[in-house]
Design a protein around this motif. Structure first.
Motif, short mmCIF file in Angstrom:
data_model
loop_
_atom_site.label_atom_id
_atom_site.label_comp_id
_atom_site.label_asym_id
_atom_site.label_seq_id
_atom_site.Cartn_x
_atom_site.Cartn_y
_atom_site.Cartn_z
N PHE A 186 -112.94 -1.88 -57.06
CA PHE A 186 -113.16 -2.96 -56.35
C PHE A 186 -112.32 -3.14 -55.28
N GLU A 187 -110.97 -2.91 -55.40
CA GLU A 187 -110.05 -3.02 -54.44
C GLU A 187 -110.28 -2.19 -53.35
N GLY A 188 -110.56 -0.68 -53.77
CA GLY A 188 -110.85 0.26 -53.14
C GLY A 188 -112.12 -0.09 -52.08
N PHE A 189 -113.12 -0.48 -52.57
CA PHE A 189 -114.20 -0.96 -51.76
C PHE A 189 -114.14 -1.74 -50.71
N VAL A 190 -113.18 -2.79 -50.99
CA VAL A 190 -112.90 -3.92 -50.12
C VAL A 190 -112.16 -3.15 -48.97
N HIS A 191 -111.31 -2.41 -49.18
CA HIS A 191 -110.32 -1.63 -48.29
C HIS A 191 -111.37 -0.82 -47.10
N LEU A 192 -112.13 0.08 -48.01
CA LEU A 192 -113.11 0.93 -47.34
C LEU A 192 -113.77 0.17 -46.46
N ILE A 193 -114.63 -0.82 -46.82
CA ILE A 193 -115.48 -1.38 -45.79
C ILE A 193 -114.85 -1.80 -44.55
N ASP A 194 -113.70 -2.57 -44.96
CA ASP A 194 -112.94 -3.19 -43.87
C ASP A 194 -112.29 -2.07 -42.80
N GLU A 195 -112.08 -0.77 -43.37
CA GLU A 195 -111.47 0.17 -42.20
C GLU A 195 -112.94 1.07 -41.61
N ALA A 196 -113.82 1.34 -42.38
CA ALA A 196 -115.15 1.94 -41.68
C ALA A 196 -115.91 0.99 -40.95
N PHE A 197 -115.84 -0.25 -41.24
CA PHE A 197 -116.64 -1.33 -40.56
C PHE A 197 -115.77 -2.59 -40.22
N PRO A 198 -114.94 -2.52 -38.98
CA PRO A 198 -113.95 -3.45 -38.65
C PRO A 198 -114.73 -4.75 -38.28
N LYS A 199 -116.06 -4.52 -37.84
CA LYS A 199 -116.84 -5.83 -37.27
C LYS A 199 -117.59 -6.31 -38.55
N GLY A 200 -117.56 -5.71 -39.71
CA GLY A 200 -118.21 -6.09 -40.61
C GLY A 200 -119.54 -5.18 -40.87
N VAL A 201 -120.40 -5.58 -42.06
CA VAL A 201 -121.58 -4.94 -42.31
C VAL A 201 -122.70 -5.81 -42.28
N GLU A 202 -123.58 -5.64 -41.53
CA GLU A 202 -124.60 -6.58 -40.90
C GLU A 202 -125.87 -6.27 -42.08
N ILE A 203 -126.13 -7.46 -42.87
CA ILE A 203 -126.73 -7.29 -43.93
C ILE A 203 -127.57 -8.83 -44.47
N GLU A 204 -128.77 -8.88 -44.68
CA GLU A 204 -129.48 -9.79 -44.99
C GLU A 204 -129.11 -10.57 -46.34
N VAL A 205 -128.59 -11.57 -46.37
CA VAL A 205 -128.34 -12.33 -47.58
C VAL A 205 -129.46 -13.16 -48.06
N GLU A 206 -130.16 -12.77 -49.11
CA GLU A 206 -131.46 -13.75 -49.51
C GLU A 206 -131.24 -15.08 -50.11
N LYS A 207 -130.30 -15.23 -50.56
CA LYS A 207 -129.73 -16.74 -51.29
C LYS A 207 -128.50 -17.01 -50.98
N ALA A 208 -128.15 -18.23 -51.26
CA ALA A 208 -126.81 -18.70 -51.39
C ALA A 208 -126.02 -18.17 -52.87
N MET A 209 -124.71 -17.68 -52.66
CA MET A 209 -124.14 -16.89 -53.81
C MET A 209 -122.84 -17.18 -53.73
N SER A 210 -122.40 -17.72 -55.09
CA SER A 210 -120.89 -17.95 -55.23
C SER A 210 -120.56 -17.87 -56.63
N ALA A 211 -121.34 -17.96 -57.58
CA ALA A 211 -120.88 -18.01 -59.20
C ALA A 211 -120.08 -16.73 -59.43
N ARG A 212 -119.01 -16.88 -59.64
CA ARG A 212 -118.16 -15.93 -60.44
C ARG A 212 -118.02 -14.61 -59.38
#
Length: 312
Positions: free
Chosen positions: A154-180
């Motif tokens: 999981f830590e590697g995933f966070v780094h990888l996304i930030d390095e490969a997509f410095p402006k973030g990844v555009e995605i449709e979030v279908e609902k509010a999410m926060s639990a755990r």
């Protein structure tokens, strides 16, 4: 006169061949430099934060008998206590003759026979014996040959996304999410950094649970693949692979990754077909003493679905 023309023609062809070889050599050199720059860029960031330990695993996979190249994709929480179970289990297939890319997700609570350990949830195979035992488990229960593996924690995933997509990844979030998931996500189209995208693909505390999470994982893989294509040119692929390398544990070499990735990036509107195991109508929810809640599946029905999916 004819002899002189032949000499000139031969000389011209030699010049063309020389220029062609020079272009190839230049391309290879440029690709190597770009790859090393990507690796250095990620390693510098890792040194400033927390070193990610890469463990070497045995993996005795075979090439798919139907001509495809299958890669076992695993996501795990390396920071968790005790033996790590695979949180995400996928098989990605590239078929060079058909030019197809497919993604098969196996739900982690699928109840299977693990060689040498008896029946358990399929994600326990990774904890018992790493990717090799998981490969054997998938082969025994679903008759899939897998040649390669790739693991990202999981830590590697966070780094990888930030390095490969410095402006973030555009995605449709279908609902509010926060639990755990450690972050809060609002409904709607947005750009997510690595931490928030990880929260999105891990969320499962709603009515559909793991089924919804697997759908989001497949959706995110498709989105990432499509946004890789925004680089528009294959010349940037080596650097991207370099950026990814320090964060991923794999038995694939750079040549393998380039071979599989170049066709995807160079083809417009490339589709990724997906399948989830167990398929609808092929399982029952059960509780097994000492194991917990599992998905007891109809193996014949799921094996048939997998065969049709990977061979069509």
């Amino acid at each position: 006169m004819r002899a002189e023309k032949k000499r000139k023609k031969k000389k011209r062809w030699k010049s063309i061949v020389f220029i062609f070889l020079l272009i190839i050599a230049g391309t290879l050199a440029y690709s190597y430099v770009q790859f090393k720059q990507g690796v250095s860029q990620s390693e510098e960031k890792i040194e400033k934060e927390k070193k990610i330990e890469i463990e070497e695993y045995e993996f005795n996979g075979d090439k798919d008998s139907y001509g495809g190249t299958n890669v076992l994709l695993l996501g795990s929480d390396a920071a968790s206590e005790g033996k790590t179970r695979a949180d995400t289990i996928m098989v990605a297939q590239y078929h060079p003759d058909k030019g197809t890319y497919k993604l098969l997700s196996i739900m982690r609570d699928t109840y299977v026979d693990i060689p040498g350990y008896g029946k358990n949830k399929i994600n326990a195979a990774f904890a018992f014996g790493g990717p090799e035992l998981l490969r054997q488990t998938i082969k025994e229960n679903f008759s899939i040959d897998i040649q390669y593996y790739s693991i990202i924690d999981f830590e590697g995933f966070v780094h990888l996304i930030d390095e490969a997509f410095p402006k973030g990844v555009e995605i449709e979030v279908e609902k509010a999410m926060s639990a755990r998931i450690g972050v809060s996500l609002e409904k709607g189209l947005q750009r997510l950094d690595g931490e928030h995208l990880l929260g999105y693909v891990r969320f499962r505390h709603d009515a559909v649970g793991d089924f919804g999470r697997v759908e989001r994982q497949q959706k995110t893989m498709k989105v990432l693949a499509n946004q890789f294509m925004s680089f528009q040119t294959i010349t940037k692929l080596p650097k991207l692979i370099g950026v990814m390398t320090p964060y991923i544990n794999t038995n694939m070499n750079t040549k393998d990754i380039l071979y599989i990735g170049k066709d995807f990036i160079s083809t417009k509107n490339r589709e990724i077909e997906t399948l989830r195991i167990p398929v609808d109508g092929s399982y029952d929810d059960e509780r097994i003493k000492g194991v917990g809640s599992v998905l007891a599946i109809d193996f014949e029905k799921n094996q048939r679905a997998i065969h049709e999916f990977l061979t069509k």
